[in-house]
Design a protein around this motif. Structure first.
Motif, mmCIF file in Angstrom:
data_model
loop_
_atom_site.group_PDB
_atom_site.id
_atom_site.type_symbol
_atom_site.label_atom_id
_atom_site.label_comp_id
_atom_site.label_asym_id
_atom_site.label_seq_id
_atom_site.Cartn_x
_atom_site.Cartn_y
_atom_site.Cartn_z
ATOM 1 N N GLY A 19 0.617 -1.210 -0.018
ATOM 2 C CA GLY A 19 0.188 0.021 -0.078
ATOM 3 C C GLY A 19 0.852 1.205 0.225
ATOM 4 N N PHE A 20 2.294 1.014 0.028
ATOM 5 C CA PHE A 20 3.027 2.377 -0.207
ATOM 6 C C PHE A 20 3.433 2.328 -1.734
ATOM 7 C CE2 PHE A 20 2.974 0.866 4.117
ATOM 8 C CZ PHE A 20 2.927 2.157 4.832
ATOM 9 N N SER A 21 4.149 3.457 -1.775
ATOM 10 C CA SER A 21 4.648 4.039 -3.184
ATOM 11 C C SER A 21 5.841 3.174 -3.495
ATOM 12 C CB SER A 21 5.052 5.508 -3.156
ATOM 13 O OG SER A 21 4.175 6.359 -3.027
ATOM 14 N N SER A 22 5.638 2.508 -4.887
ATOM 15 C CA SER A 22 7.199 1.931 -5.237
ATOM 16 C C SER A 22 8.410 2.782 -5.079
ATOM 17 C CB SER A 22 6.877 1.621 -6.551
ATOM 18 O OG SER A 22 8.096 1.010 -7.281
ATOM 19 N N ASN A 23 9.416 2.219 -4.807
ATOM 20 C CA ASN A 23 10.741 2.644 -4.500
ATOM 21 C C ASN A 23 11.308 3.133 -5.764
ATOM 22 O OD1 ASN A 23 11.327 2.772 -1.935
ATOM 23 N ND2 ASN A 23 11.689 0.598 -1.736
ATOM 24 N N TYR A 24 10.809 2.539 -6.967
ATOM 25 C CA TYR A 24 11.190 2.519 -8.388
ATOM 26 C C TYR A 24 10.598 3.687 -9.324
ATOM 27 C CZ TYR A 24 13.685 -1.197 -6.272
ATOM 28 O OH TYR A 24 14.335 -1.914 -5.368
ATOM 29 N N ARG A 25 9.263 3.604 -8.889
ATOM 30 C CA ARG A 25 8.204 4.440 -9.782
ATOM 31 C C ARG A 25 7.370 4.927 -8.646
ATOM 32 N NH1 ARG A 25 7.407 1.169 -14.725
ATOM 33 N NH2 ARG A 25 9.498 1.736 -15.829
ATOM 34 N N PRO A 26 7.596 6.358 -8.037
ATOM 35 C CA PRO A 26 6.838 6.628 -6.934
ATOM 36 C C PRO A 26 5.413 6.794 -7.239
ATOM 37 C CG PRO A 26 8.885 8.037 -7.528
ATOM 38 C CD PRO A 26 8.726 7.023 -8.232
ATOM 39 N N GLU A 27 5.042 7.021 -8.434
ATOM 40 C CA GLU A 27 3.404 7.505 -8.678
ATOM 41 C C GLU A 27 2.845 5.922 -8.709
ATOM 42 O OE1 GLU A 27 5.557 6.080 -12.641
ATOM 43 O OE2 GLU A 27 6.152 7.430 -10.836
ATOM 44 N N VAL A 28 3.253 4.841 -8.536
ATOM 45 C CA VAL A 28 2.822 3.565 -8.331
ATOM 46 C C VAL A 28 2.559 3.166 -7.031
ATOM 47 C CG1 VAL A 28 2.734 1.228 -8.849
ATOM 48 C CG2 VAL A 28 3.531 2.814 -10.528
ATOM 49 N N ILE A 29 1.242 2.894 -6.418
ATOM 50 C CA ILE A 29 1.073 2.344 -5.064
ATOM 51 C C ILE A 29 1.031 0.927 -5.314
ATOM 52 C CG2 ILE A 29 -0.562 2.421 -3.133
ATOM 53 C CD1 ILE A 29 0.821 4.994 -3.661
ATOM 54 N N MET A 30 2.035 0.212 -4.369
ATOM 55 C CA MET A 30 2.219 -1.150 -4.557
ATOM 56 C C MET A 30 1.161 -1.879 -4.051
ATOM 57 S SD MET A 30 4.730 -1.008 -6.513
ATOM 58 C CE MET A 30 5.249 -2.813 -6.666
ATOM 59 N N ASN A 31 0.745 -3.039 -4.558
ATOM 60 C CA ASN A 31 -0.496 -3.851 -3.891
ATOM 61 C C ASN A 31 0.128 -5.113 -3.064
ATOM 62 O OD1 ASN A 31 -2.445 -2.499 -5.175
ATOM 63 N ND2 ASN A 31 -2.290 -3.625 -7.093
ATOM 64 N N HIS A 32 1.584 -5.208 -3.276
ATOM 65 C CA HIS A 32 2.159 -6.182 -2.654
ATOM 66 C C HIS A 32 3.502 -5.813 -1.941
ATOM 67 C CE1 HIS A 32 0.501 -7.963 -6.384
ATOM 68 N NE2 HIS A 32 0.220 -9.102 -5.562
ATOM 69 N N ILE A 33 3.667 -6.728 -1.040
ATOM 70 C CA ILE A 33 5.080 -6.229 -0.344
ATOM 71 C C ILE A 33 6.192 -7.634 -0.778
ATOM 72 C CG2 ILE A 33 4.542 -7.809 1.835
ATOM 73 C CD1 ILE A 33 6.396 -4.391 2.072
ATOM 74 N N TYR A 34 7.311 -6.832 -1.054
ATOM 75 C CA TYR A 34 8.271 -7.879 -1.613
ATOM 76 C C TYR A 34 9.470 -8.198 -0.586
ATOM 77 C CZ TYR A 34 5.980 -6.113 -5.922
ATOM 78 O OH TYR A 34 5.352 -6.295 -6.843
ATOM 79 N N PHE A 35 10.260 -9.281 -0.873
ATOM 80 C CA PHE A 35 11.058 -10.016 0.040
ATOM 81 C C PHE A 35 11.721 -10.833 -0.755
ATOM 82 C CE2 PHE A 35 7.018 -12.143 0.332
ATOM 83 C CZ PHE A 35 7.516 -13.460 0.644
ATOM 84 N N THR A 36 13.080 -11.437 -0.344
ATOM 85 C CA THR A 36 13.979 -12.270 -0.952
ATOM 86 C C THR A 36 14.414 -13.347 0.038
ATOM 87 O OG1 THR A 36 16.102 -12.421 -2.425
ATOM 88 C CG2 THR A 36 16.016 -10.773 -0.372
ATOM 89 N N ALA A 37 14.950 -14.503 -0.585
ATOM 90 C CA ALA A 37 15.405 -15.461 0.195
ATOM 91 C C ALA A 37 17.080 -15.584 -0.094
ATOM 92 C CB ALA A 37 14.672 -16.697 -0.089
#
Length: 138
Positions: free
Chosen positions: A32-50
């Protein structure tokens, strides 16, 4: 983890999330926050890595904001999937071990040591991101 099996994700953890947000063990990271790479896009997901703390630390370094870079060890609270922005689009088979979820991630720890990029390397990546023309799969 049943969520990983259900989604086709390859990993069961541990998982990491890089950010500049100052959080505590037990806090939840949510979409629900702005993308780090495209601030105009509100993200529907939270991202993570293994992939490990180094990969999450790189994401933290590229994150917007003024706080210090942080790498949290996280636990998905719901189903998650391979990140379609990189899996089979840029890197077939998910070698980046990148995932996303619409459910929150619970912070279970923090890593304080990881390999950091030089300021010059980060600047080159920021310039690449500005020039990137690909669409974000949200």
């Amino acid at each position: 983890m049943a969520a990983a099996e259900k989604s086709g994700a390859l990993d069961e953890g541990p998982f990491y999330h890089g950010t500049k947000a100052d959080l505590q063990v037990g806090d939840l990271l949510t979409p629900g926050f702005s993308s780090n790479y495209r601030p105009e896009v509100i993200m529907n997901h939270i991202y993570f890595t293994a992939l490990g703390p180094d990969a999450a630390g790189f994401a933290a370094a590229l994150a917007r904001g003024e706080g210090r870079e942080r790498v949290y060890i996280v636990e998905p609270t719901g189903p998650f999937e391979n990140d379609p922005n990189v899996t089979d689009k840029k890197f077939p088979g998910n070698p980046t071990r990148s995932y996303r979820s619409q459910s929150p991630l619970r912070i279970v720890g923090e890593v304080t040591e990881w390999a950091r990029q030089t300021p010059e390397e980060l600047q080159r990546w920021r310039e690449k991101l500005v020039k990137a023309q690909g669409e974000i799969v949200n």
